[in-house]
Design a protein around this motif. Structure first.
Motif, mmCIF file in Angstrom:
data_model
loop_
_atom_site.group_PDB
_atom_site.id
_atom_site.type_symbol
_atom_site.label_atom_id
_atom_site.label_comp_id
_atom_site.label_asym_id
_atom_site.label_seq_id
_atom_site.Cartn_x
_atom_site.Cartn_y
_atom_site.Cartn_z
ATOM 1 N N GLY A 70 -10.171 5.352 1.189
ATOM 2 C CA GLY A 70 -8.816 5.588 0.860
ATOM 3 C C GLY A 70 -8.998 7.050 -0.157
ATOM 4 N N ALA A 71 -9.955 6.266 -0.819
ATOM 5 C CA ALA A 71 -10.570 7.313 -2.073
ATOM 6 C C ALA A 71 -10.744 8.964 -1.637
ATOM 7 C CB ALA A 71 -11.536 6.426 -2.939
ATOM 8 N N GLY A 72 -11.157 8.436 0.136
ATOM 9 C CA GLY A 72 -11.348 10.079 0.168
ATOM 10 C C GLY A 72 -10.812 10.496 0.799
ATOM 11 N N ILE A 73 -9.679 10.315 1.881
ATOM 12 C CA ILE A 73 -8.506 10.708 1.533
ATOM 13 C C ILE A 73 -7.964 11.029 0.789
ATOM 14 C CG2 ILE A 73 -6.081 10.237 3.043
ATOM 15 C CD1 ILE A 73 -7.236 8.274 4.571
ATOM 16 N N ALA A 74 -7.131 10.343 -0.904
ATOM 17 C CA ALA A 74 -7.002 11.297 -1.111
ATOM 18 C C ALA A 74 -7.369 11.990 -2.598
ATOM 19 C CB ALA A 74 -6.924 9.928 -2.687
ATOM 20 N N LYS A 75 -8.548 12.197 -2.471
ATOM 21 C CA LYS A 75 -9.614 13.103 -2.627
ATOM 22 C C LYS A 75 -9.505 14.621 -2.569
ATOM 23 C CE LYS A 75 -12.881 15.304 -5.852
ATOM 24 N NZ LYS A 75 -12.853 15.362 -6.773
ATOM 25 N N GLY A 99 0.817 -1.583 -0.091
ATOM 26 C CA GLY A 99 -0.043 -0.217 0.633
ATOM 27 C C GLY A 99 1.385 1.502 -0.123
ATOM 28 N N PHE A 100 1.634 1.249 0.898
ATOM 29 C CA PHE A 100 2.758 2.570 0.696
ATOM 30 C C PHE A 100 3.276 2.244 -0.431
ATOM 31 C CE2 PHE A 100 2.991 2.322 5.463
ATOM 32 C CZ PHE A 100 2.671 2.852 5.761
ATOM 33 N N THR A 101 3.862 1.504 -0.477
ATOM 34 C CA THR A 101 4.803 1.686 -2.912
ATOM 35 C C THR A 101 3.621 2.198 -3.413
ATOM 36 O OG1 THR A 101 6.318 0.117 -1.433
ATOM 37 C CG2 THR A 101 5.282 -0.234 -4.327
ATOM 38 N N LEU A 102 2.231 1.500 -3.633
ATOM 39 C CA LEU A 102 0.970 2.171 -4.258
ATOM 40 C C LEU A 102 0.860 3.683 -4.579
ATOM 41 C CD1 LEU A 102 -1.248 -0.548 -4.380
ATOM 42 C CD2 LEU A 102 0.748 0.225 -6.323
ATOM 43 N N PHE A 103 1.334 3.736 -3.095
ATOM 44 C CA PHE A 103 0.362 5.538 -2.808
ATOM 45 C C PHE A 103 1.919 6.466 -3.586
ATOM 46 C CE2 PHE A 103 -1.085 4.049 1.228
ATOM 47 C CZ PHE A 103 -2.520 3.307 0.762
ATOM 48 N N ALA A 105 8.940 -1.229 3.288
ATOM 49 C CA ALA A 105 8.501 -0.795 2.491
ATOM 50 C C ALA A 105 9.573 0.354 1.851
ATOM 51 C CB ALA A 105 6.898 0.464 2.283
ATOM 52 N N ILE A 106 10.680 0.766 2.908
ATOM 53 C CA ILE A 106 11.578 1.449 3.006
ATOM 54 C C ILE A 106 13.263 0.395 2.062
ATOM 55 C CG2 ILE A 106 13.914 3.130 3.911
ATOM 56 C CD1 ILE A 106 11.188 4.451 3.188
ATOM 57 N N LEU A 107 13.148 -0.176 3.883
ATOM 58 C CA LEU A 107 13.685 -1.427 3.340
ATOM 59 C C LEU A 107 14.151 -2.071 2.262
ATOM 60 C CD1 LEU A 107 16.111 -3.611 4.760
ATOM 61 C CD2 LEU A 107 14.484 -4.398 5.833
ATOM 62 N N GLY A 108 12.659 -2.764 1.142
ATOM 63 C CA GLY A 108 12.675 -3.103 0.039
ATOM 64 C C GLY A 108 13.274 -2.045 -0.885
ATOM 65 N N GLY A 109 13.507 -1.071 -0.925
ATOM 66 C CA GLY A 109 13.416 0.500 -1.958
ATOM 67 C C GLY A 109 11.914 1.062 -2.067
ATOM 68 N N LEU A 110 11.432 1.676 -1.803
ATOM 69 C CA LEU A 110 9.984 2.818 -1.728
ATOM 70 C C LEU A 110 9.548 2.809 -3.046
ATOM 71 C CD1 LEU A 110 7.972 3.580 0.059
ATOM 72 C CD2 LEU A 110 9.013 5.645 0.302
ATOM 73 N N GLY A 111 8.301 2.179 -3.929
ATOM 74 C CA GLY A 111 8.524 2.561 -4.799
ATOM 75 C C GLY A 111 8.318 0.974 -5.516
ATOM 76 N N ASN A 112 9.312 0.238 -4.969
ATOM 77 C CA ASN A 112 9.160 -1.370 -6.299
ATOM 78 C C ASN A 112 8.136 -2.031 -5.072
ATOM 79 O OD1 ASN A 112 10.524 -3.323 -6.387
ATOM 80 N ND2 ASN A 112 11.228 -2.122 -7.489
ATOM 81 N N ILE A 113 7.381 -2.565 -5.695
ATOM 82 C CA ILE A 113 6.160 -3.802 -5.224
ATOM 83 C C ILE A 113 6.799 -4.721 -5.154
ATOM 84 C CG2 ILE A 113 5.247 -5.493 -6.142
ATOM 85 C CD1 ILE A 113 3.111 -3.072 -7.453
ATOM 86 N N TYR A 114 8.324 -5.933 -5.783
ATOM 87 C CA TYR A 114 8.594 -6.482 -5.791
ATOM 88 C C TYR A 114 9.656 -6.213 -3.827
ATOM 89 C CZ TYR A 114 7.826 -7.861 -10.261
ATOM 90 O OH TYR A 114 6.948 -8.273 -11.367
ATOM 91 N N GLY A 129 4.028 5.337 -5.389
ATOM 92 C CA GLY A 129 4.659 5.427 -6.699
ATOM 93 C C GLY A 129 3.549 6.690 -7.715
ATOM 94 N N VAL A 130 2.602 6.868 -7.482
ATOM 95 C CA VAL A 130 1.663 7.560 -8.309
ATOM 96 C C VAL A 130 1.448 8.698 -7.839
ATOM 97 C CG1 VAL A 130 0.445 5.371 -8.539
ATOM 98 C CG2 VAL A 130 -0.087 6.830 -6.358
ATOM 99 N N LEU A 131 2.331 9.838 -7.052
ATOM 100 C CA LEU A 131 2.152 11.016 -6.047
ATOM 101 C C LEU A 131 3.147 11.529 -5.506
ATOM 102 C CD1 LEU A 131 -1.874 11.559 -5.426
ATOM 103 C CD2 LEU A 131 -0.479 12.826 -6.642
ATOM 104 N N ASP A 132 4.008 9.859 -5.450
ATOM 105 C CA ASP A 132 5.394 10.304 -4.504
ATOM 106 C C ASP A 132 5.123 10.572 -3.399
ATOM 107 O OD1 ASP A 132 6.813 9.561 -6.606
ATOM 108 O OD2 ASP A 132 7.885 12.031 -7.262
ATOM 109 N N VAL A 133 4.157 10.261 -2.345
ATOM 110 C CA VAL A 133 3.927 11.066 -0.907
ATOM 111 C C VAL A 133 3.813 9.858 -0.270
ATOM 112 C CG1 VAL A 133 1.626 12.419 -1.943
ATOM 113 C CG2 VAL A 133 1.193 10.319 -1.490
ATOM 114 N N ILE A 134 3.756 10.090 0.643
ATOM 115 C CA ILE A 134 3.603 9.133 2.282
ATOM 116 C C ILE A 134 2.964 9.450 3.130
ATOM 117 C CG2 ILE A 134 4.668 8.268 4.323
ATOM 118 C CD1 ILE A 134 6.665 7.955 1.748
ATOM 119 N N GLN A 135 1.667 8.811 2.989
ATOM 120 C CA GLN A 135 0.049 8.095 3.768
ATOM 121 C C GLN A 135 0.535 8.272 5.176
ATOM 122 O OE1 GLN A 135 -2.811 8.413 4.989
ATOM 123 N NE2 GLN A 135 -3.945 6.735 3.318
ATOM 124 N N PHE A 136 1.285 8.726 5.611
ATOM 125 C CA PHE A 136 1.332 7.892 6.614
ATOM 126 C C PHE A 136 -0.519 7.722 8.598
ATOM 127 C CE2 PHE A 136 5.801 9.242 7.570
ATOM 128 C CZ PHE A 136 5.885 8.038 8.391
#
Length: 309
Positions: free
Chosen positions: A84-89, A24-28, A240-249, A30-37
């Motif tokens: 989640g959609a409401g938070i984004a909107k 979830g953190f990676t998807l967020f 997510a940070i440990l694996g590489g933020l922005g990378n699902i794998y 990936g699309v907007l370069d934001v951290i959804q804490f």
């Protein structure tokens, strides 16, 4: 060997939950370069939505565990997807052109609001809530290892959810649109992609994954509480940070690695230092993660985009 197998099974179960949160953190990001804490607290909302659904079905005399489980999962995903959609909107997109710290602070405060609202307004919300046992608890023997059937079902379901999200991202038109927006949002707009709709769907998808993780956590421990998302959110973000933020794998690898560190800490610490209880496994895991992040600041799998690095 039986004890080792049990540790491995526990690590896999925790790793699946952490990986789902990290995705979830990676998807967020990936699309907007934001951290959804507030992501961890959205997970908590999903768990409580599932619990409320199970209680409601019991009051309606619907006693079938499988029907209750289906309703719990659907309700949790639906509620958190909308949230989640409401938070984004209404929060993330309006702050898109603001400094990144503004978004980080706003989502951090939103998480506190969500957490405290559940604690204050949910009946007896300050105390832990028993989560219903909706899966069979039969024990099966696999090579001398006693495995509970519910844990095996949760493990398979979590793996299927992660594979499903991966296939959606890589094999569908929506996935192509998400990847296009992640690569270059402005160019994606010019190519006719509905930027806002893709962002909302991505946040709904990531939040739905968090809901599944919250329900699985409740079914695994048979208990939830109002701050369950606080630790899971921090662990998911660390993974997510440990694996590489922005990378699902990377998010998946980070989730399993963090779980492995926790299991190693719970097994090794009491054996090496008898005065240290296994409860210090989180301290051990976070300490190792700090060392790994200092050694590999971009994560274990760095993003290919030089601009983001």
């Amino acid at each position: 060997m039986s004890e080792l197998g049990q540790y491995i099974l526990n690590g896999l179960m925790l790793g699946i939950i952490y990986a789902m949160v990290a995705v979830g953190f990676t998807l967020f990001f990936g699309v907007l370069d934001v951290i959804q804490f507030s992501h961890g607290d959205v997970l908590m909302i999903g768990a409580f939505a599932g619990l409320a659904t199970a209680i409601g079905m019991t009051m309606l005399d619907i006693g079938s565990p499988w029907l209750q489980l289906a309703a719990v999962v659907i309700a949790a995903i639906f509620v958190t997807g909308l949230l989640g959609a409401g938070i984004a909107k209404f929060l993330i997109l309006p702050l898109r052109k603001a400094p990144p710290l503004n978004t980080l602070l706003a989502t951090l405060m939103l998480g506190t609001v969500i957490r405290e609202a559940v604690r204050l307004f949910y009946p007896d919300g300050s105390n832990p809530k028993p989560f219903p046992r909706l899966l069979p608890t039969n024990v099966i023997e696999i090579g001398g290892l006693a495995v509970r059937l519910d844990n095996l079902i949760l493990l398979v379901a979590g793996a299927a959810a992660i594979v499903g999200v991966h296939l959606l991202i890589t094999r569908t038109r929506l996935g192509k649109a998400i990847r296009a927006v992640a690569q270059d949002g402005e160019t994606a707009r010019l190519m006719g992609i509905n930027f806002e709709a893709v962002v909302l769907l991505t946040f709904a998808l990531g939040s739905g994954m968090a809901a599944l993780a919250g329900v699985m956590n409740g079914l695994y421990y048979n208990e939830i509480n109002f701050n369950v998302g606080l630790l899971l959110g921090v662990i998911g973000f660390a993974a997510a940070i440990l694996g590489g933020l922005g990378n699902i794998y990377g998010a998946i690898i980070g989730g399993f690695l963090f779980a492995a560190l926790q299991v190693l800490g719970s097994a090794a610490l009491p054996a090496l230092v008898p005065d240290i209880p296994s409860a210090y496994k989180d301290v051990f895991a976070f300490a190792v993660v700090i060392i790994l992040m200092a050694w590999k600041p971009t994560g274990l799998i760095a993003e290919k985009s030089s601009e983001r690095v």
